[in-house]
Each structure stands twice: as structure tokens, then as C-alpha cells.
Scaffold this motif. Structure first.
Motif, PDB file in Angstrom:
ATOM      1  N   THR A 214       1.066  19.139 -13.117  1.00 31.23           N
ATOM      2  CA  THR A 214       0.942  18.680 -11.737  1.00 31.23           C
ATOM      3  C   THR A 214       1.446  17.246 -11.647  1.00 31.23           C
ATOM      4  OG1 THR A 214      -0.970  20.101 -11.334  1.00 31.23           O
ATOM      5  CG2 THR A 214      -0.632  18.252  -9.820  1.00 31.23           C
TER       6      THR A 214
ATOM      7  N   ARG B 135       4.833  19.943  -6.245  1.00 30.97           N
ATOM      8  CA  ARG B 135       4.123  19.118  -7.225  1.00 30.97           C
ATOM      9  C   ARG B 135       3.759  19.833  -8.511  1.00 30.97           C
ATOM     10  NH1 ARG B 135      -0.959  16.338  -5.155  1.00 30.97           N
ATOM     11  NH2 ARG B 135      -0.774  15.390  -7.235  1.00 30.97           N
ATOM     12  N   ARG B 136       4.052  21.132  -8.610  1.00 33.56           N
ATOM     13  CA  ARG B 136       3.679  21.847  -9.833  1.00 33.56           C
ATOM     14  C   ARG B 136       4.913  22.485 -10.465  1.00 33.56           C
ATOM     15  NH1 ARG B 136      -0.107  26.277  -9.138  1.00 33.56           N
ATOM     16  NH2 ARG B 136       1.018  26.592  -7.154  1.00 33.56           N
TER      17      ARG B 136
END
Length: 536
Positions: free
Chosen positions: A122, A170-171
Motif C-alpha cells: 500500500t 494505492r495498492r
């Protein structure tokens, strides 16, 4: 250790990490470049000669390194001089701390699946590149796919990665083909593993104006003279306390010493070891030192008889006086070692086949006996070194003297680094001498250099037993079992003299006492992001 256990979640933002130790210094220093001859610039400002030294640099760190970066694309370079600069311009997904434990960087946390085959990272929220583009998981996917698809210099570290997928902004998920205990060190050591900006790469501007997410942004380059960086006020870790960094390229060590002592520069690692006594006596300077995770070695060409004969290589290993080499190169601060990994590493394994219980006369007798067994009565050796790493020239001179004692006539070939690399790639050498930097995990010390399919196995070493051990070490999750695997592999490598290990150096730099918050690291990463200048 550096590995996240299978099935665990690592979540640790910057504020939760152990505090950095900004002022840990040891005034007993070893400076990386040894044996450099040179003359100080008399009556001329070094920085003026290098394009620097203007009055607006009061809060700018003036650093001097021993050579010029070969290029500005961090994923394509293999030059330490490049990494000394670009470490401050680019970030990695994770990074080693001062104890070389892997910590969050652009990724604030990660989770490993129970079977160890999926790692989901993340990213920090709100990180931007220097051109204003937001950092997303797509940038991470692009960066690693570029390394793998274009087979750039560190692609070998990513061989177990089966896929990289941006799940959302974001991942990002890494899927590996087998449990990979050293994945974090493989993606987080700075050398060649920076996260790049796609627009910057595809426009070609990364070669002249690189764009990263780091604490400093690139401003300008004066070829042959300097590179200027400016503080990034939007850095995710907080804006640096200085306005920027100006790197000057000073290849002559005595010139760097003079510039440091006169206040024309604030920091350098380009100082001859024989100048240490001067630096230690100067109250205006600090000398910081730690044992480095580097090693220096000789390797002989298995395709160049008689160096394909193990007895000949072992004779050379017995005849070389590591203590003398370490003393001459490091002025007593380098540590002789018959293996790659230093005693300060948790991966260290003892080995002393070529020195245990042998004085110099006994070692020479052992070497001569092995040469007789191999049918060698006299032997010429071309030993290739590079003038861009003067310690190789100094060490080669000691080696030539050592080997003369057993009837081996060494011809030292001094080349610029470009020619050295060309000759190495072509296999046009009897023996060569260099160092290996940037090691953290044991895989870094051995796989590329000694696996039969290793990308840096220029000596053409091949041992199925070593291959099997190194392959096992890449997937073994139990730390103690991994230690045993690498200790066994290292012992065989040394017995076979794939590399003839010489010594582990110290990582040392000298700087003015007004430079605070700077830490000398065992991986030789040069990080100025926490440094500050307290000029009176």
C-alpha cells in the motif's frame, strides 16, 4: 532479519519507526579511495573550477565525489558515482535503515499471503513526483516491468516475480513463483531499483533531467564539473533542512582533502587513506566510519588455461597476503576476509582455509607445491584493474609482489572503467580485481557472481552443487536454514576459488562539523535528506 514472515502484515508509517541516530560518528575513519596521487589546486577555488562556490550556497551542502555519474537513469546505471547522487533524487518502494533492516519508503505497509506467494503493498497517500504528477501503483508496476522486460542490470533480482499488478491507485500486488524470503531486499536496495516517472522515461528526458519523488530534485548538470540538486519542499518525509546539494567531481584525493580543510566543500568520500591522520587531527572535521557490506576480490578466467585448474587458482589463493593488502589499501582499517560477507553481518560464516595456521613461508611453500602438482614451472598472469578505483591499482601491486614469490609473473593492466568493462564482458583477461557494493541479503553476495547462470559470472564458474544451494537459498523461509545453505555454498565457492576474496573495507566519509544529522551507512548509501548545516 530483513524478511517479513509469511502471513504477517507490516504497517509502519515514518513516525512509528525507531528514531534515526543523526550524530553517531566514529572519528577513526577509513576513506574509500586509497592510494590516489594528486596536487591541490593552489590559488584557485576548487568549487570555482568545478562551477560552484557562489554566494547563494550558504545553506547548500557542497559535496565532492571521486568520479562523475555515467548517466542519470537510475535503472540503467551500475556506477556507484551515479547512485551517490540519485539516491537523493529517487525513492524505492521499501528501503534499508541504518542497520540494513527493510522499512517502509514509498510503500507505507505490506501484507504477505499465507502461502508466501503474494505481496500486496500500500503506497503512501499524496506522494508526488517533482513534476507534479501523483505517484500511483501504476508507476510502481511500470518501473518494475521496465527493469524486467528490458532486462536492465538488476533484472536478475526479480526472477521469481511472476506478475506485478496495480490493484488501484494505492495498492500494487507482486505475485512470485515460489516463496521469496529476500523479496524486500531485492526490490528495496537503491541500486537500479528506483521508482521512475513514466512520462519522464518515455520522453527520453530521464537521461538529461531525471524526475523522482525524492527529497531533492534535479536542477542542472555541468559535464565534467558538477550536478546541482534543490530541496523538494513537498517531500513525503518532510522537506530537507538544507536548500540543496551541489556535487563536484574531484578525482584527485589530495585536492579533495585540501578543499575540505579549506571549507570549499562540506563533505567528501574521495580522500586517500594516507591522509587520515591529517583529518583526524583537524577539529573542524568529523570522520564517520562503519564496516561496509562491500568486498574486494580477484577472479581468474576459467576459460583461460591454466586458470581453469583448481590447483592453480588455489596456489594463487595461498600465495596472496591478504593482511598486507588490507594494510596498504586501508591503512589498517580494512578487514582481511576469505569470504565475501563481513563479520558484522548476521549472515557471516567463518572460513580460513588459506590462512589458518600458516605463516608466510608455509603459505608460499603450499602454493609452490600446488603449482608443481599442476605441472606449472613458470606462469604469466595479466591482472586487469581500473584507474577509476585506485585501490585496485594499489592492491594489484601487492599481489604482483606476492605472486612473484611463487614464480608467477604478474603484468598489471590499468584501464579506464569503460575499457575494463568491455574486456570483462569479452572474457579477455587472465584475472581481474574489483569490489562488489550494495549487498544486504546473502543472495546479493553470491548468486549473480557464482551461479552458472549468474549475470555477473564473468569468470565462467559452474558448479552444480553451488547452483542447487543458491537456488534453495532463494526460496528457503527458515532463517537458520538459509544461513546453513549460504555458509555451505560460500565454502565451496572459496574452495574452488571462483572468487579469491581479499578484504572488507570500511565505509567512511569526512565532513565539516557544521554538517549535522548525516549518518555514514554500511551500504554506502549517501542520504542527505536528514542533514542540516549549522554555519556560524
Amino acid at each position: 532479519m530483513t524478511d517479513s514472515p509469511s502471513g504477517s502484515v507490516y504497517s509502519s508509517v515514518r513516525e512509528q519507526l525507531p528514531p534515526r541516530r543523526p550524530d553517531v560518528l566514529d572519528r577513526r575513519g577509513f576513506l574509500r579511495v586509497a592510494g590516489v596521487a594528486g596536487t591541490a589546486l593552489l590559488g584557485t577555488s576548487v568549487l570555482a573550477a568545478c562551477g560552484g562556490g557562489s554566494s547563494d550556497t550558504v545553506n547548500t551542502i557542497k559535496a565532492a565525489i571521486a568520479g562523475e555519474p555515467d548517466q542519470l537513469d537510475p535503472q540503467k546505471s551500475s556506477s556507484y558515482f551515479t547512485f551517490e547522487v540519485l539516491e537523493n533524487v529517487f525513492d524505492t518502494l521499501v528501503e534499508p535503515d541504518e542497520q540494513l533492516q527493510m522499512r517502509p519508503a514509498l510503500a507505507e505497509s505490506w501484507e504477505v499471503s499465507p502461502d508466501g506467494l503474494q505481496w500486496t503493498f500500500t503506497l503512501r497517500d499524496g506522494v508526488t513526483f517533482h513534476n507534479g504528477d501523483p505517484l500511483t501503483a501504476a508507476d510502481v508496476e511500470y518501473s518494475f516491468r521496465r527493469i524486467i522486460d528490458e532486462e536492465l542490470s538488476n533484472a536478475y533480482k526479480l526472477e521469481t516475480i511472476a506478475s506485478i499488478t496495480a490493484l488501484d491507485d494505492r495498492r500494487v500486488r507482486f505475485t512470485v513463483s515460489a516463496p521469496t524470503p529476500n523479496l524486500l531486499t531485492s526490490i528495496g536496495g537503491f541500486k537500479g531499483l528506483a521508482i521512475v516517472n513514466r512520462r519522464n522515461v518515455e520522453s527520453g528526458e530521464i537521461t538529461t533531467r531525471p524526475i523522482g519523488t525524492g527529497p531533492f530534485s534535479f536542477v542542472s548538470r555541468s559535464p565534467g564539473a558538477s550536478i546541482v540538486l534543490a530541496s523538494n519542499p513537498d517531500y513525503w518525509g518532510g522537506a530537507p533542512a538544507v536548500d540543496g546539494v551541489r556535487y563536484s567531481f574531484i578525482s584527485q584525493g589530495t585536492t579533495a582533502v585540501s578543499a575540505l580543510r579549506s571549507g570549499e566543500i562540506d563533505w567528501t568520500d574521495a580522500i586517500p587513506a594516507q591522509q587520515l591522520s591529517i583529518l583526524r587531527r583537524d577539529d573542524a572535521l568529523d570522520v564517520g566510519t562503519v564496516v561496509a557490506n562491500d568486498y574486494w576480490y580477484v577472479t581468474m578466467n576459467f576459460d583461460a588455461p591454466p586458470f581453469d585448474d583448481t590447483r592453480v587458482r588455489q596456489a594463487v589463493a595461498y600465495a596472496i597476503d591478504r593482511d598486507s593488502i588490507a594494510q596498504v589499501v586501508g591503512y589498517g582499517t580494512a578487514t582481511p576476509n576469505e569470504l565475501a560477507i563481513p563479520a558484522t553481518s548476521p549472515w557471516f560464516a567463518p572460513y580460513d582455509r588459506y590462512t589458518a595456521g600458516l605463516d608466510r613461508d608455509a603459505a608460499v611453500a603450499k602454493a609452490r607445491d600446488l603449482l608443481r602438482q599442476a605441472g606449472i614451472r613458470g606462469l604469466d598472469m595479466r591482472l586487469m584493474v581500473t584507474t577509476e578505483y585506485p585501490e585496485t591499482v594499489t592492491a594489484a601491486q601487492v599481489i604482483a609482489s606476492n605472486l612473484a614469490d611463487v614464480g608467477i609473473d604478474v603484468r598489471i593492466e590499468q584501464l579506464d572503467f569503460g575499457a575494463w568493462l568491455d574486456r570483462q564482458a569479452a572474457g579477455d583477461f587472465d584475472a581481474l580485481l574489483l569490489g562488489w557494493l550494495g549487498n544486504i541479503d546473502p543472495d546479493d553476495f553470491y548468486y549473480a557472481q557464482h551461479h552458472s547462470e549468474g549475470t555477473s559470472n564473468s569468470q565462467k564458474y559452474s558448479n552444480p552443487e553451488v547452483d542447487a544451494l543458491l537456488d534453495r537459498g532463494r526460496t528457503e523461509l527458515d532463517v537458520e536454514a538459509r544461513k546453513r545453505i549460504y555458509a555451505e555454498a560460500a565454502s565451496i565457492i572459496a574452495d574452488d576459488v571462483s572468487y579469491l576474496y581479499l578484504y572488507n573495507p570500511s565505509s567512511t566519509q569526512a565532513f565539516v562539523t557544521q554538517l549535522r544529522g548525516y549518518v555514514v551507512r554500511p551500504d554506502k548509501a549517501i542520504r542527505f535528506r536528514d542533514a542540516r548545516l549549522e554555519r556560524s
